[in-house]
Design a protein around this motif. Structure first.
Motif, mmCIF file in Angstrom:
data_model
loop_
_atom_site.group_PDB
_atom_site.id
_atom_site.type_symbol
_atom_site.label_atom_id
_atom_site.label_comp_id
_atom_site.label_asym_id
_atom_site.label_seq_id
_atom_site.Cartn_x
_atom_site.Cartn_y
_atom_site.Cartn_z
ATOM 1 N N PRO A 178 0.819 -1.221 0.000
ATOM 2 C CA PRO A 178 0.000 0.000 0.000
ATOM 3 C C PRO A 178 0.850 1.267 0.000
ATOM 4 N N VAL A 179 2.025 1.198 0.623
ATOM 5 C CA VAL A 179 2.899 2.382 0.649
ATOM 6 C C VAL A 179 3.377 2.717 -0.767
ATOM 7 N N ALA A 239 6.246 5.080 13.577
ATOM 8 C CA ALA A 239 7.188 3.984 13.364
ATOM 9 C C ALA A 239 8.574 4.596 13.191
ATOM 10 N N SER A 240 9.610 3.843 13.518
ATOM 11 C CA SER A 240 10.978 4.367 13.395
ATOM 12 C C SER A 240 11.422 4.460 11.942
ATOM 13 N N VAL A 241 10.854 3.576 11.131
ATOM 14 C CA VAL A 241 11.155 3.597 9.704
ATOM 15 C C VAL A 241 9.856 3.933 8.987
ATOM 16 N N PHE A 242 9.857 5.013 8.245
ATOM 17 C CA PHE A 242 8.631 5.401 7.556
ATOM 18 C C PHE A 242 8.989 6.107 6.254
ATOM 19 N N SER A 243 7.991 6.569 5.547
ATOM 20 C CA SER A 243 8.251 7.156 4.230
ATOM 21 C C SER A 243 7.655 8.551 4.140
ATOM 22 N N ARG A 249 2.488 0.301 12.132
ATOM 23 C CA ARG A 249 3.480 -0.767 12.285
ATOM 24 C C ARG A 249 3.184 -1.957 11.380
ATOM 25 N N LEU A 250 1.928 -2.057 10.937
ATOM 26 C CA LEU A 250 1.558 -3.165 10.035
ATOM 27 C C LEU A 250 2.292 -3.101 8.702
ATOM 28 N N PHE A 251 2.636 -1.883 8.278
ATOM 29 C CA PHE A 251 3.234 -1.732 6.945
ATOM 30 C C PHE A 251 4.546 -2.493 6.793
ATOM 31 N N LEU A 252 5.334 -2.525 7.850
ATOM 32 C CA LEU A 252 6.627 -3.209 7.755
ATOM 33 C C LEU A 252 6.630 -4.547 8.483
#
Ligand code: DAH
Length: 329
Positions: free
Chosen positions: A105-106, A207-211, A316-319
């Motif tokens: 989805p991202v 989240a620590s990692v995002f876009s 958090r679901l994204f990663l």
């Protein structure tokens, strides 16, 4: 004796035809083995009288040859059919459809953003994820002792002797603005989608990692009206038209004035991005005259947008890689 040999050959051929891979050697022993009748006949031939010896000899030898040939042929038949049965494949059957992956989805949202902005003439620019302190902070008017630095909890990779040797994981995509403006003269129109990193306590919306996707437009006579038009255009494109969008005054060291953009979602305002008019000091830092040029910039959180679009309740679901989540798109 002639008849006997003939019937041995007949009998042998019938037995051979019925043998399988295991019983074939038994059949062979029975008809041409040491104790076989034909072998006995062959052995006894030397006792025959001379004229008979030759006739019987050639008869018996030919019989033996015929039996051996039949055995060999059967052996080959059995071997080929064994091979065929281990390769029992019908290549004309349709295959099993392999599981095919799909975009996350991202990525879907990123592509929609890229589509909405490239059609307005924005070009895609990139910068490194491991970034120099100077580009992530100083050039953006976030000086070392400025309290605003605390807003960007930073993963430091290397503490160098100055801000051009200290390396961090970029906390936002804004340093791409700096890299691009240092390398290009206005008019400028870019977007910079990519990964960003913050040393954060994670929760449903952090989240620590995002876009993020950065946007920057610098030209003569650029105003907040342009900024607003561009933002409403791409929010509509991703979320569909008719969403309530709110611009609210905010603060960023690299824009003046600064705004935060919220979208109404399930009876609540959800913060989507920061934006504003590029601060004159930032333009000066990269050698652009703020008397001649002005510009706007924005930085949109892509996961936030995907949350809204798909009604997801946890970034958090994204990663996370949970297939139950991933397979729903
Ligand atoms: N870089 C900011 C952040 O990550 C977001 C942002 C705000 C980007 C204003 C911009 C801007 O380009 O003009 O919090």
């Amino acid at each position: 004796m002639e008849d006997e040999i003939k019937s041995i050959v007949q009998e042998a051929k019938a037995a051979i035809a019925q043998s399988d891979a295991v019983s074939l050697s038994v059949t062979a022993a029975k008809f041409i083995g040491r104790k076989a009748r034909l072998t006995q006949i062959l052995r006894s031939i030397k006792e025959f009288s001379a004229p008979e010896r030759q006739k019987a000899g050639s008869l018996a030898n030919r019989a033996r040859g015929e039996i051996e040939a039949a055995l060999l042929q059967r052996k080959q038949e059995l071997a080929t059919s064994a091979q065929r049965s281990t390769m029992k494949r019908d290549t004309t059957l349709p295959g099993i459809t392999p599981e095919i992956g799909h975009l996350s989805p991202v990525t879907i949202v990123t592509n929609q953003l890229i589509g909405a902005l490239t059609e307005l003439g924005f070009e895609i620019a990139h910068g490194p994820e491991a970034e120099l302190e100077a580009y992530n902070f100083d050039y953006l008017n976030i000086m070392p002792n400025h309290p605003a630095r605390d807003e960007w909890d930073t993963f430091w990779l290397r503490q160098g002797k100055d801000n051009k040797t200290s390396v961090l994981l970029r906390t936002h995509t804004s340093p791409v603005q700096i890299r691009y403006m240092l390398a290009h003269k206005p008019p400028l129109r870019i977007i910079a989608p990519g990964r960003t990193f913050r040393y954060e306590a994670e929760d449903a919306t952090h989240a620590s990692v995002f876009s993020q996707m950065e946007g920057l437009m610098v030209d003569k006579g650029i105003s907040v009206a342009h900024l607003k038009a561009v933002i409403v255009h791409f929010v509509d494109r991703v979320l569909g038209e008719g969403n309530q969008v709110r611009f609210r005054p905010s603060f960023f060291p690299f824009t003046e004035p600064s705004f935060e953009v919220d979208v109404r979602f399930r009876d609540k305002w959800l913060e989507l991005m920061g934006c504003g008019m590029v601060h004159p000091q930032v333009l000066r830092n990269v050698g652009i005259d703020p008397e001649e040029y002005s510009g706007f910039a924005f930085g949109v959180g892509i996961e936030r947008l995907a949350l809204l679009k798909y009604g997801i309740n946890d970034v958090r679901l994204f990663l996370g890689g949970d297939m139950r989540f991933v397979k729903q798109f």
